[in-house]
Design a protein around this motif. Structure first.
Motif, PDB file in Angstrom:
ATOM      1  N   TYR A 404      42.587  27.830  53.481  1.00 34.70           N
ATOM      2  CA  TYR A 404      41.365  27.048  53.542  1.00 34.70           C
ATOM      3  C   TYR A 404      40.393  27.443  52.444  1.00 34.70           C
ATOM      4  O   TYR A 404      39.699  26.595  51.878  1.00 34.70           O
ATOM      5  N   GLN A 405      40.357  28.730  52.117  1.00 36.45           N
ATOM      6  CA  GLN A 405      39.514  29.167  51.001  1.00 36.45           C
ATOM      7  C   GLN A 405      39.997  28.537  49.686  1.00 36.45           C
ATOM      8  O   GLN A 405      39.197  28.140  48.849  1.00 36.45           O
ATOM      9  N   LYS A 406      41.299  28.460  49.535  1.00 34.39           N
ATOM     10  CA  LYS A 406      41.848  27.839  48.327  1.00 34.39           C
ATOM     11  C   LYS A 406      41.431  26.369  48.220  1.00 34.39           C
ATOM     12  O   LYS A 406      41.161  25.865  47.128  1.00 34.39           O
ATOM     13  N   GLN A 407      41.397  25.685  49.362  1.00 32.52           N
ATOM     14  CA  GLN A 407      41.042  24.265  49.345  1.00 32.52           C
ATOM     15  C   GLN A 407      39.633  24.041  48.820  1.00 32.52           C
ATOM     16  O   GLN A 407      39.306  22.954  48.346  1.00 32.52           O
ATOM     17  N   LYS A 408      38.789  25.069  48.899  1.00 32.10           N
ATOM     18  CA  LYS A 408      37.383  24.908  48.508  1.00 32.10           C
ATOM     19  C   LYS A 408      37.109  25.335  47.066  1.00 32.10           C
ATOM     20  O   LYS A 408      35.964  25.328  46.637  1.00 32.10           O
ATOM     21  N   ILE A 409      38.147  25.706  46.332  1.00 31.97           N
ATOM     22  CA  ILE A 409      37.955  26.215  44.978  1.00 31.97           C
ATOM     23  C   ILE A 409      37.892  25.068  43.956  1.00 31.97           C
ATOM     24  O   ILE A 409      38.762  24.200  43.913  1.00 31.97           O
ATOM     25  N   TYR A 410      36.848  25.108  43.129  1.00 34.74           N
ATOM     26  CA  TYR A 410      36.721  24.198  41.992  1.00 34.74           C
ATOM     27  C   TYR A 410      36.893  24.996  40.702  1.00 34.74           C
ATOM     28  O   TYR A 410      36.587  26.202  40.659  1.00 34.74           O
ATOM     29  N   VAL A 411      37.348  24.305  39.665  1.00 37.76           N
ATOM     30  CA  VAL A 411      37.473  24.941  38.360  1.00 37.76           C
ATOM     31  C   VAL A 411      36.689  24.126  37.332  1.00 37.76           C
ATOM     32  O   VAL A 411      36.504  22.923  37.478  1.00 37.76           O
ATOM     33  N   LEU A 412      36.225  24.820  36.298  1.00 35.01           N
ATOM     34  CA  LEU A 412      35.495  24.193  35.201  1.00 35.01           C
ATOM     35  C   LEU A 412      36.375  24.239  33.958  1.00 35.01           C
ATOM     36  O   LEU A 412      36.939  25.294  33.624  1.00 35.01           O
ATOM     37  N   LEU A 413      36.524  23.094  33.299  1.00 32.66           N
ATOM     38  CA  LEU A 413      37.422  22.992  32.162  1.00 32.66           C
ATOM     39  C   LEU A 413      36.694  22.555  30.893  1.00 32.66           C
ATOM     40  O   LEU A 413      35.750  21.767  30.951  1.00 32.66           O
ATOM     41  N   SER A 414      37.171  23.073  29.766  1.00 35.24           N
ATOM     42  CA  SER A 414      36.746  22.631  28.446  1.00 35.24           C
ATOM     43  C   SER A 414      38.005  22.245  27.680  1.00 35.24           C
ATOM     44  O   SER A 414      38.923  23.063  27.530  1.00 35.24           O
ATOM     45  N   LYS A 415      38.079  20.994  27.256  1.00 31.68           N
ATOM     46  CA  LYS A 415      39.286  20.493  26.575  1.00 31.68           C
ATOM     47  C   LYS A 415      40.538  20.777  27.397  1.00 31.68           C
ATOM     48  O   LYS A 415      41.546  21.281  26.888  1.00 31.68           O
ATOM     49  N   ASN A 416      40.440  20.502  28.681  1.00 31.34           N
ATOM     50  CA  ASN A 416      41.568  20.632  29.604  1.00 31.34           C
ATOM     51  C   ASN A 416      42.024  22.077  29.803  1.00 31.34           C
ATOM     52  O   ASN A 416      43.124  22.329  30.295  1.00 31.34           O
ATOM     53  N   GLU A 417      41.183  23.029  29.437  1.00 29.69           N
ATOM     54  CA  GLU A 417      41.510  24.444  29.639  1.00 29.69           C
ATOM     55  C   GLU A 417      40.483  25.056  30.583  1.00 29.69           C
ATOM     56  O   GLU A 417      39.269  24.865  30.415  1.00 29.69           O
ATOM     57  N   ILE A 418      40.963  25.793  31.565  1.00 29.34           N
ATOM     58  CA  ILE A 418      40.067  26.377  32.574  1.00 29.34           C
ATOM     59  C   ILE A 418      39.252  27.508  31.949  1.00 29.34           C
ATOM     60  O   ILE A 418      39.814  28.460  31.398  1.00 29.34           O
ATOM     61  N   ILE A 419      37.927  27.354  32.044  1.00 27.37           N
ATOM     62  CA  ILE A 419      37.052  28.412  31.538  1.00 27.37           C
ATOM     63  C   ILE A 419      36.397  29.204  32.666  1.00 27.37           C
ATOM     64  O   ILE A 419      35.866  30.287  32.436  1.00 27.37           O
ATOM     65  N   TRP A 420      36.448  28.649  33.892  1.00 26.41           N
ATOM     66  CA  TRP A 420      35.817  29.350  35.023  1.00 26.41           C
ATOM     67  C   TRP A 420      36.424  28.883  36.326  1.00 26.41           C
ATOM     68  O   TRP A 420      36.512  27.675  36.582  1.00 26.41           O
ATOM     69  N   ILE A 421      36.874  29.820  37.147  1.00 30.77           N
ATOM     70  CA  ILE A 421      37.104  29.535  38.570  1.00 30.77           C
ATOM     71  C   ILE A 421      35.729  29.681  39.190  1.00 30.77           C
ATOM     72  O   ILE A 421      35.212  30.796  39.341  1.00 30.77           O
ATOM     73  N   ILE A 422      35.108  28.578  39.507  1.00 25.44           N
ATOM     74  CA  ILE A 422      33.675  28.564  39.835  1.00 25.44           C
ATOM     75  C   ILE A 422      33.356  29.513  40.985  1.00 25.44           C
ATOM     76  O   ILE A 422      33.939  29.433  42.062  1.00 25.44           O
ATOM     77  N   GLY A 423      32.405  30.403  40.704  1.00 28.52           N
ATOM     78  CA  GLY A 423      31.991  31.381  41.697  1.00 28.52           C
ATOM     79  C   GLY A 423      32.907  32.587  41.783  1.00 28.52           C
ATOM     80  O   GLY A 423      32.675  33.492  42.597  1.00 28.52           O
ATOM     81  N   GLU A 424      33.946  32.625  40.914  1.00 30.85           N
ATOM     82  CA  GLU A 424      34.931  33.707  41.000  1.00 30.85           C
ATOM     83  C   GLU A 424      35.047  34.492  39.686  1.00 30.85           C
ATOM     84  O   GLU A 424      34.575  35.610  39.582  1.00 30.85           O
ATOM     85  N   ARG A 425      35.705  33.876  38.699  1.00 31.86           N
ATOM     86  CA  ARG A 425      36.001  34.623  37.469  1.00 31.86           C
ATOM     87  C   ARG A 425      36.085  33.682  36.277  1.00 31.86           C
ATOM     88  O   ARG A 425      36.580  32.560  36.396  1.00 31.86           O
ATOM     89  N   THR A 426      35.606  34.156  35.130  1.00 32.98           N
ATOM     90  CA  THR A 426      35.627  33.351  33.903  1.00 32.98           C
ATOM     91  C   THR A 426      36.876  33.675  33.083  1.00 32.98           C
ATOM     92  O   THR A 426      37.578  34.660  33.335  1.00 32.98           O
ATOM     93  N   SER A 427      37.101  32.836  32.084  1.00 37.01           N
ATOM     94  CA  SER A 427      38.228  33.035  31.173  1.00 37.01           C
ATOM     95  C   SER A 427      37.831  33.975  30.035  1.00 37.01           C
ATOM     96  O   SER A 427      36.727  33.882  29.486  1.00 37.01           O
TER      97      SER A 427
END
Length: 446
Positions: A404-427
Motif C-alpha cells: 500500500y505504501q508503494k501504491q502511494k509513491i510518485y516520481v518526478l521526471l526530467s526528460k523521462n528520467e527519474i530525478i526524485w522519488i518524491i518525499g524519499e530520495r533524489t537522483s
C-alpha cells in the motif's frame, strides 16, 4: 382526502416522527417540481418559517434555467425567502471521479448543509414521499442490497427530514389540484432509460395489476424490516468494530478476524457498502483473502487492496497513473501531490537540506517540463550517493515498504528520467556539485 386531512396527516407525521421546532427556520429543497411545491406550501400552511433553496445543476439547458425562475417565483408567491446556486456538475463529477447522479447528490447536500448553518435552520426538508420510498426499496432489491436497503427512505437522517413520507404521489397531486398550485416537470422523469424510472413506469404498474395495494404492502414490509434492521445493527456493529480500524483516511480490515467471525460474507457486505462496493463483488474479495498480496478491486470511488494481513480501503485517485506536467513558470502545484518550487542562486551561505521532503537539484541539469506520475514496475534511478542505477522495486524492498505504501509513491521526471522519488530520495545524476551556480529546490508538503 381533502385539503385539511392532507395537512393534518403531515402535521401528525412531523409531530410523531420528525419533531421540527416551529420557532426555528426550516430550509426547503425547492426544485419547482410537484413534490417540492406541495412540501413548501404545506409547511407554510402549518406555520413553519421556511426558506427555499434551489440547485441548478446546469444539465438540462434552458429547462434548468426555467426551473430556477419558476422556483423563485413560487417562493415569492408563498412569501418565503429564496436562495439559489448554479453548479458545474460535469466538471465536479470529472474531478471527483464519480457519476453525474452522485455528483448532484453530493453538491446538493453539501450546499444545503452550508445554507443551514448560515441560516441557523433546524432542519433541511426534502420532498420525498411514500412512492419514492417504495421505488427505493425495489431499486435496492434490483441492485442487490442488505437488510437496510429494504427499509426504504427514513423520515430523519441527521438534519435531513422528509415530512411527506406519509403521503402518496396521488395525495400530492390531489393537494396541488385543490390548492390550484402550478409546478414544473422534468422531462427526464418520463424517460425509461433510467433504472428508477423503469421501476416507476414499468415495474410498479405490473406489480399493481397483481396486487392493487402494492404500495401499501411494500411500505408495511419496509417498516417491519426497519425494526428488524435496528436489532441486526445492535448485534453486528460490535463485530465490525473488532475487524475494521481507521488510520487517517484509510480503512484496514483484518482478514483473519473477518474469516473467524460467525458470518464473514455478511460482515464484509456491511463493511464495504458505505464505500460503494456491490454485493456481487463479495465472493471476489473473499477469494482475495487467500491470494498473494497486491490484488485489488474497485468501486466507483474507492479501491480495496489486498495487503499481507489486511484489506485496505482508500479513495480512488491515488492509484490512477495519470501524468501531471510542471512547466518552468510553475511555482506551486496541489495535485497529485503538493509541491512548492523555487529557484535560487548558489551562494556560499546555502546549506543543502537534509529533510527528505525537500529535494535540491542543479538547475542546469534539469530540463522542463517536469513530469509527475506514479512509479511503474521496471522504473530505475541512480540513488543519491551511488553511481549505478537501481530498480525502484528493489529500493522499496530494502525500505520494507508495504504494497500500500508503494501504491502511494510518485516520481518526478526530467526528460523521462527519474530525478526524485518524491518525499524519499533524489537522483545522484542531478545533484548539486562544485560547478553548480543555480539551484532548483522543490518541497513536498503533506
Amino acid at each position: 382526502m381533502d385539503l385539511s386531512e392532507i395537512v393534518h396527516r403531515v402535521k401528525q407525521f412531523i409531530d410523531s416522527e420528525i419533531h421540527i421546532e416551529k420557532d426555528i427556520p426550516v430550509l426547503i429543497g425547492l426544485s419547482g417540481g410537484a413534490d417540492s411545491v406541495a412540501l413548501s406550501d404545506i409547511l407554510v400552511t402549518i406555520g413553519y418559517k421556511c426558506i427555499a433553496c434551489h440547485c441548478n445543476f446546469q444539465l438540462r439547458g434552458e429547462e434548468a434555467e426555467r426551473d430556477m425562475v419558476f422556483a423563485e417565483n413560487i417562493a415569492s408567491t408563498m412569501n418565503i425567502p429564496f436562495r439559489s446556486i448554479r453548479f458545474d456538475t460535469k466538471k465536479y463529477a470529472l474531478e471527483k471521479h464519480i457519476s453525474i447522479e452522485m455528483a448532484c447528490r453530493d453538491l446538493r447536500y453539501e450546499w444545503f448543509e452550508k445554507q443551514r448553518k448560515e441560516i441557523g435552520a433546524g432542519a433541511i426538508a426534502i420532498a420525498h414521499h411514500r412512492d419514492d420510498s417504495v421505488e427505493t426499496v425495489l431499486l435496492n432489491l434490483v441492485r442487490g442490497t442488505g437488510l437496510s436497503g429494504l427499509t426504504g427512505i427514513h423520515p430523519v437522517n441527521g438534519y435531513i427530514v422528509r415530512p411527506l413520507l406519509c403521503l402518496s404521489r396521488e395525495d400530492i397531486e390531489t393537494y396541488l389540484s385543490l390548492r390550484n398550485l402550478s409546478y414544473v416537470t422534468d422531462h427526464t422523469n418520463k424517460e425509461d432509460i433510467y433504472t428508477r424510472n423503469k421501476i416507476r413506469l414499468q415495474v410498479l404498474p405490473l406489480l399493481k395489476s397483481i396486487n392493487p395495494a402494492i404500495y401499501e404492502t411494500v411500505e408495511r414490509m419496509a417498516f417491519n424490516l426497519y425494526e428488524t434492521e435496528r436489532l441486526y445493527r445492535f448485534l453486528i456493529d460490535p463485530y465490525i468494530k473488532k475487524i475494521v480500524e481507521s488510520r487517517d483516511e484509510e480503512f484496514y480490515i483484518h482478514i483473519q478476524k473477518l474469516l473467524e467471525s460467525p458470518a464473514p460474507r455478511t460482515l464484509l457486505f456491511e463493511i464495504l457498502k458505505p464505500f460503494g462496493f456491490l454485493s456481487v463483488q463479495l465472493d471476489e474479495v473473499l477469494k482475495m483473502a487467500s491470494s498473494i498480496p497486491g490484488k485489488f478491486i474497485s468501486s466507483e470511488t474507492y479501491i480495496l487492496l489486498k495487503d499481507r494481513d489486511f484489506f485496505i480501503i482508500k479513495k480512488k485517485g491515488i492509484f490512477e497513473n495519470k501524468f501531471t506536467e510542471i512547466t518552468s513558470q510553475v511555482q506551486e502545484i496541489s495535485y497529485p501531490v503538493k509541491l512548492v518550487i523555487s529557484r535560487k542562486n548558489r551562494g556560499s551561505e546555502y546549506t543543502i537540506p537534509k529533510d527528505s521532503s525537500i529535494a535540491v537539484f542543479d538547475a542546469d541539469k534539469v530540463t522542463f517540463p517536469l513530469i509527475i506520475r506514479h512509479w511503474e514496475p521496471g522504473d530505475r534511478f541512480v540513488p543519491f550517493g551511488m553511481k549505478g542505477s537501481r530498480k525502484l522495486s528493489d529500493y522499496f524492498r530494502d525500505k520494507k515498504f508495504s504494497l500500500y505504501q508503494k501504491q502511494k509513491i510518485y516520481v518526478l521526471l526530467s526528460k523521462n528520467e527519474i530525478i526524485w522519488i518524491i518525499g524519499e530520495r533524489t537522483s545522484d545524476k542531478f545533484k548539486i556539485d562544485e560547478k553548480t551556480t543555480h539551484i532548483l529546490e522543490i518541497k513536498c508538503e503533506k
